[in-house]
Write a protein that holds these residues in place. Sequence first.
Motif, PDB file in Angstrom:
ATOM      1  N   GLN A   1     -11.657   0.315   0.277  1.00 32.86           N
ATOM      2  CA  GLN A   1     -11.523   1.762   0.113  1.00 32.86           C
ATOM      3  C   GLN A   1     -12.807   2.479   0.499  1.00 32.86           C
ATOM      4  O   GLN A   1     -12.776   3.574   1.080  1.00 32.86           O
TER       5      GLN A   1
ATOM      6  N   VAL B   1     -12.635   2.752   4.149  1.00 30.31           N
ATOM      7  CA  VAL B   1     -11.664   3.778   4.543  1.00 30.31           C
ATOM      8  C   VAL B   1     -12.264   5.174   4.396  1.00 30.31           C
ATOM      9  O   VAL B   1     -12.145   6.018   5.291  1.00 30.31           O
ATOM     10  N   ARG B   2     -12.918   5.417   3.275  1.00 26.24           N
ATOM     11  CA  ARG B   2     -13.497   6.749   3.055  1.00 26.24           C
ATOM     12  C   ARG B   2     -14.596   7.040   4.087  1.00 26.24           C
ATOM     13  O   ARG B   2     -14.743   8.179   4.538  1.00 26.24           O
TER      14      ARG B   2
ATOM     15  N   SER C   1       0.854  -1.183   0.000  1.00 27.67           N
ATOM     16  CA  SER C   1       0.000   0.000   0.000  1.00 27.67           C
ATOM     17  C   SER C   1       0.888   1.231   0.000  1.00 27.67           C
ATOM     18  O   SER C   1       2.066   1.158   0.401  1.00 27.67           O
TER      19      SER C   1
ATOM     20  N   TRP D   1      -3.274   6.516  10.639  1.00 28.10           N
ATOM     21  CA  TRP D   1      -2.974   5.282   9.920  1.00 28.10           C
ATOM     22  C   TRP D   1      -1.890   4.453  10.621  1.00 28.10           C
ATOM     23  O   TRP D   1      -1.284   3.578  10.015  1.00 28.10           O
TER      24      TRP D   1
ATOM     25  N   ARG E   1      -4.901   4.493  -3.896  1.00 25.20           N
ATOM     26  CA  ARG E   1      -6.303   4.221  -3.564  1.00 25.20           C
ATOM     27  C   ARG E   1      -6.986   3.517  -4.735  1.00 25.20           C
ATOM     28  O   ARG E   1      -6.938   3.991  -5.863  1.00 25.20           O
ATOM     29  N   THR E   2      -7.598   2.391  -4.413  1.00 21.55           N
ATOM     30  CA  THR E   2      -8.200   1.527  -5.414  1.00 21.55           C
ATOM     31  C   THR E   2      -9.694   1.388  -5.121  1.00 21.55           C
ATOM     32  O   THR E   2     -10.108   1.357  -3.961  1.00 21.55           O
TER      33      THR E   2
ATOM     34  N   TYR F   1     -10.364   6.667  -8.333  1.00 18.78           N
ATOM     35  CA  TYR F   1      -9.386   5.696  -7.849  1.00 18.78           C
ATOM     36  C   TYR F   1      -8.965   4.735  -8.970  1.00 18.78           C
ATOM     37  O   TYR F   1      -9.572   4.681 -10.045  1.00 18.78           O
TER      38      TYR F   1
END
Length: 229
Positions: free
Chosen positions: A182, A185-186, A131, A141, A176-177, A198
Amino acid sequence: MTEHRKTALITGATGGIGSALAECLASDYHLILAGRDGAKLADLAERFPEARVLALHLDQPASLADAVHGIDRLDALIHNAGVVDLATVEAASLDEWQRTLTINLVAPAELTRLLLPALRAARGHVLFVNSGAGLTANPGWGSYAASKFGLRALADALRGEEAPHGVRVTTVYPGRTATDMQRKVRNQEGGEFVAEAYIRPDSVASTIRAALLLPRDAHLTDLTVRPGS
């Protein structure tokens, strides 16, 4: 003499990048698709009837030896599974640290150790899906970045150790994928998930495939993939 058909084991195969990898590599390898969710593994078995599905509980590294027993030759081991929970160092609990480090770092180390004889037999390839957090640690993080920095160290040490055995080691650092991870995460960041902003999972998968299928005279050790404009 029958030509050996290459075999690849993908962890986290039920997720976004893992599923895209299965699609991308199906014509090149016999696939062992590993995950923890029984229903999702059953779905993978229907989508990829020639593949073997394998239940791996990465939160229990001691269980991995039994799970991979009998794999005696392996051309590619792709460490794709992972978890993320954002929190400051002040707020992150001991359980969160232990779970993140176990799944993201300890389990890949143990799985690699168990499968090294099979990888050496095939002069195979270990590929770690890392990552951007494995290169830079941002506020909130800490536990995830620590696990990914550790994964980078594992890959670097392994590369030097296994070179005499013909085993190649690559780390891929996707930005970011557009995956469910993701999206999570957002949500934790309090932001909007915009898939178009992304990298597509199949683009990451194509990058990984290119690294795996390079001729023996070339070795891609580290690859960083970022969203395009």
